[in-house]
Motif scaffolding. Structure first.
Motif, PDB file in Angstrom:
ATOM      1  N   LYS A 149      36.904  54.717  12.117  1.00 18.40           N
ATOM      2  CA  LYS A 149      35.639  54.649  12.846  1.00 18.40           C
ATOM      3  C   LYS A 149      35.628  55.756  13.893  1.00 18.40           C
ATOM      4  N   PRO A 150      34.644  56.655  13.841  1.00 18.03           N
ATOM      5  CA  PRO A 150      34.607  57.725  14.839  1.00 18.03           C
ATOM      6  C   PRO A 150      34.366  57.155  16.225  1.00 18.03           C
ATOM      7  N   LYS A 151      34.861  57.841  17.225  1.00 18.92           N
ATOM      8  CA  LYS A 151      34.604  57.411  18.603  1.00 18.92           C
ATOM      9  C   LYS A 151      33.174  57.789  18.964  1.00 18.92           C
ATOM     10  N   LEU A 152      32.610  57.052  19.920  1.00 18.11           N
ATOM     11  CA  LEU A 152      31.250  57.320  20.381  1.00 18.11           C
ATOM     12  C   LEU A 152      31.278  57.604  21.877  1.00 18.11           C
ATOM     13  N   VAL A 153      30.703  58.734  22.267  1.00 15.83           N
ATOM     14  CA  VAL A 153      30.630  59.100  23.675  1.00 15.83           C
ATOM     15  C   VAL A 153      29.170  59.343  24.038  1.00 15.83           C
ATOM     16  N   VAL A 154      28.625  58.517  24.913  1.00 18.94           N
ATOM     17  CA  VAL A 154      27.267  58.705  25.427  1.00 18.94           C
ATOM     18  C   VAL A 154      27.407  59.273  26.833  1.00 18.94           C
ATOM     19  N   HIS A 155      26.820  60.426  27.071  1.00 18.40           N
ATOM     20  CA  HIS A 155      27.048  61.128  28.337  1.00 18.40           C
ATOM     21  C   HIS A 155      25.740  61.625  28.949  1.00 18.40           C
ATOM     22  N   THR A 156      25.821  62.047  30.196  1.00 18.48           N
ATOM     23  CA  THR A 156      24.661  62.603  30.903  1.00 18.48           C
ATOM     24  C   THR A 156      24.979  63.989  31.457  1.00 18.48           C
ATOM     25  N   SER A 157      25.955  64.646  30.864  1.00 17.81           N
ATOM     26  CA  SER A 157      26.426  65.941  31.367  1.00 17.81           C
ATOM     27  C   SER A 157      25.634  67.110  30.785  1.00 17.81           C
ATOM     28  N   SER A 158      25.606  68.206  31.527  1.00 16.15           N
ATOM     29  CA  SER A 158      24.963  69.430  31.036  1.00 16.15           C
ATOM     30  C   SER A 158      25.904  70.195  30.122  1.00 16.15           C
ATOM     31  N   SER A 159      27.181  69.825  30.140  1.00 14.76           N
ATOM     32  CA  SER A 159      28.163  70.382  29.209  1.00 14.76           C
ATOM     33  C   SER A 159      29.184  69.285  28.934  1.00 14.76           C
ATOM     34  N   VAL A 160      29.775  69.331  27.768  1.00 18.66           N
ATOM     35  CA  VAL A 160      30.730  68.295  27.403  1.00 18.66           C
ATOM     36  C   VAL A 160      31.973  68.929  26.796  1.00 18.66           C
ATOM     37  N   ALA A 161      33.139  68.489  27.245  1.00 18.63           N
ATOM     38  CA  ALA A 161      34.416  68.982  26.733  1.00 18.63           C
ATOM     39  C   ALA A 161      34.834  68.116  25.550  1.00 18.63           C
ATOM     40  N   GLY A 172      37.380  62.035  14.458  1.00 13.43           N
ATOM     41  CA  GLY A 172      35.961  62.248  14.682  1.00 13.43           C
ATOM     42  C   GLY A 172      35.419  61.597  15.945  1.00 13.43           C
ATOM     43  N   THR A 173      34.529  62.309  16.621  1.00 11.70           N
ATOM     44  CA  THR A 173      33.852  61.777  17.808  1.00 11.70           C
ATOM     45  C   THR A 173      32.387  62.191  17.766  1.00 11.70           C
ATOM     46  N   ILE A 174      31.516  61.234  18.036  1.00 10.42           N
ATOM     47  CA  ILE A 174      30.076  61.482  18.103  1.00 10.42           C
ATOM     48  C   ILE A 174      29.672  61.533  19.574  1.00 10.42           C
ATOM     49  N   TYR A 175      28.962  62.570  19.961  1.00  7.34           N
ATOM     50  CA  TYR A 175      28.507  62.735  21.340  1.00  7.34           C
ATOM     51  C   TYR A 175      26.985  62.615  21.381  1.00  7.34           C
ATOM     52  N   ILE A 176      26.492  61.737  22.238  1.00  4.43           N
ATOM     53  CA  ILE A 176      25.056  61.503  22.361  1.00  4.43           C
ATOM     54  C   ILE A 176      24.615  61.817  23.795  1.00  4.43           C
ATOM     55  N   PRO A 177      23.644  62.724  23.986  1.00  5.72           N
ATOM     56  CA  PRO A 177      23.151  63.089  25.324  1.00  5.72           C
ATOM     57  C   PRO A 177      22.084  62.110  25.819  1.00  5.72           C
ATOM     58  N   ALA A 178      22.481  61.192  26.674  1.00  7.16           N
ATOM     59  CA  ALA A 178      21.550  60.167  27.158  1.00  7.16           C
ATOM     60  C   ALA A 178      20.364  60.766  27.905  1.00  7.16           C
ATOM     61  N   SER A 179      20.598  61.839  28.648  1.00 11.00           N
ATOM     62  CA  SER A 179      19.524  62.416  29.469  1.00 11.00           C
ATOM     63  C   SER A 179      18.349  62.881  28.622  1.00 11.00           C
ATOM     64  N   GLN A 180      18.613  63.393  27.424  1.00  9.13           N
ATOM     65  CA  GLN A 180      17.525  63.866  26.567  1.00  9.13           C
ATOM     66  C   GLN A 180      16.711  62.698  26.013  1.00  9.13           C
ATOM     67  N   ILE A 181      17.390  61.620  25.675  1.00  9.48           N
ATOM     68  CA  ILE A 181      16.680  60.440  25.177  1.00  9.48           C
ATOM     69  C   ILE A 181      15.853  59.811  26.294  1.00  9.48           C
ATOM     70  N   ILE A 182      16.435  59.755  27.495  1.00  4.58           N
ATOM     71  CA  ILE A 182      15.720  59.201  28.651  1.00  4.58           C
ATOM     72  C   ILE A 182      14.449  59.999  28.931  1.00  4.58           C
ATOM     73  N   ALA A 183      14.560  61.328  28.870  1.00  2.00           N
ATOM     74  CA  ALA A 183      13.400  62.192  29.114  1.00  2.00           C
ATOM     75  C   ALA A 183      12.320  61.950  28.058  1.00  2.00           C
ATOM     76  N   GLN A 184      12.732  61.793  26.806  1.00  2.00           N
ATOM     77  CA  GLN A 184      11.754  61.544  25.745  1.00  2.00           C
ATOM     78  C   GLN A 184      11.122  60.168  25.893  1.00  2.00           C
TER      79      GLN A 184
END
Length: 314
Positions: free
Chosen positions: A134-146, A165-177
């Motif tokens: 199962k890939p890891k899931l990272v939900v973040h609000t950063s302008s850059s992600v390591a 595997g890791t999935i990165y989801i940008p919360a700030s973009q979803i919030i804006a939408q």
């Protein structure tokens, strides 16, 4: 990642631009850690850029032992996943939560992530692939992600294949939408998580590694870009295949279905940007192929972008 029209969203799909950039930065075709793709992006945001790519020492994922372009071609064109049983409906319902906060985005994405894992287990297991990874899931609000694949600036949805595997989801973009159109935000997040999980399926089946190897073997930039488009369009097809399998339970209907259809018909490469994700009409074609596979159930075999003519992956 896939790009949306400038008047709507720009840059959907899991392994898109960031994946292509990271992939082209890899030292050889057998390198394991590669940034996947990025999903829909709000117009004001830029495409992801990758810097300081450092690949970890790890066991290579399936498919990286290939040594010739022909064997890599066999993996992407005749993969066992294409003959696997239908994707099992997870019977998961959409989470009834506001996406105006990072916590809401986390709750929504986490439920969908868990449902995708359950639904894809059957075809992966039947094909003899690692279905318990199962890939890891990272939900973040950063302008850059390591990530293990490098540092990514202005990220949209992103998949890094390193370490399971890791999935990165940008919360700030979803919030804006969400502030502009809540229904569109729900459709976007659903497609985004599914697209990035589609890259995970490619990773587990060896398609991702073999596709990168083929890309390195091609001598022209045009051929390399076409290979990137095949990878990205397939990830979006896999995303739609899951939503199609679970459409009666999620449910994919009404305003959510209308928003989803709008998104998949506007995603794609835009003038002035790299042609690495496919034209909007082809993104719509493959998303529809996935969602409507067999009409009553969905199968990964409908997403074989690697045997399609160039016109369907332009």
């Amino acid at each position: 990642m896939v790009n949306l029209s400038r008047t709507a969203l720009r840059g959907f799909a899991g392994v898109a631009a960031a994946a292509f950039l990271a992939g082209s930065a890899l030292p050889n075709a057998s390198a394991a850690g590669t940034v996947g793709t990025a999903d829909p992006v709000i117009p004001a945001l830029q495409q992801p850029t990758v810097a300081a790519i450092t690949l970890p020492a790890e066991a290579p994922p399936p498919g990286t032992g290939l040594t010739t372009k022909s064997s890599a071609t066999n993996v992407v064109q005749y993969n066992r996943i294409y003959k696997s049983p239908p994707i099992t409906p997870s019977k998961c319902r959409e989470v009834n939560v506001s996406l105006r906060t990072a916590a809401g985005v986390q709750a929504y994405a986490s439920k969908l992530w868990t449902c995708l894992y359950a639904a894809w287990a059957v075809p992966l297991k039947a094909g003899g692939f690692a279905y318990k990874v199962k890939p890891k899931l990272v939900v973040h609000t950063s302008s850059s992600v390591a990530t293990y694949c490098g540092t990514v600036a202005n990220p949209t949805g992103l998949y890094c294949s390193a370490r399971g595997g890791t999935i990165y989801i940008p919360a700030s973009q979803i919030i804006a939408q969400w502030k502009q159109n809540p229904t569109m935000a729900r459709a976007w997040l659903s497609q985004m998580v599914g697209h990035e999980y589609g890259h995970h399926i490619q990773n587990m089946t060896g398609i991702m590694a073999a596709s990168y190897q083929r890309r390195y073997a091609f001598s022209t930039n045009a051929a390399k870009l076409e290979e990137s488009r095949r990878l990205e369009l397939q990830a979006s097809c896999f995303s739609a295949a899951y939503l199609g399998a679970d459409k009666r339970y999620y449910p994919m209907s009404g305003g959510l279905m209308t928003a989803f259809n709008y998104l998949v018909t506007h995603m794609g490469d835009q003038p002035g940007h790299a042609r690495d994700h496919g034209a909007p009409k082809n993104h719509a074609f493959w998303s529809t192929m996935g969602f409507n596979a067999k009409h009553t159930y969905t199968v990964a075999g409908n997403c074989n972008t690697y045997r399609a003519s160039s016109a369907y992956v332009a």
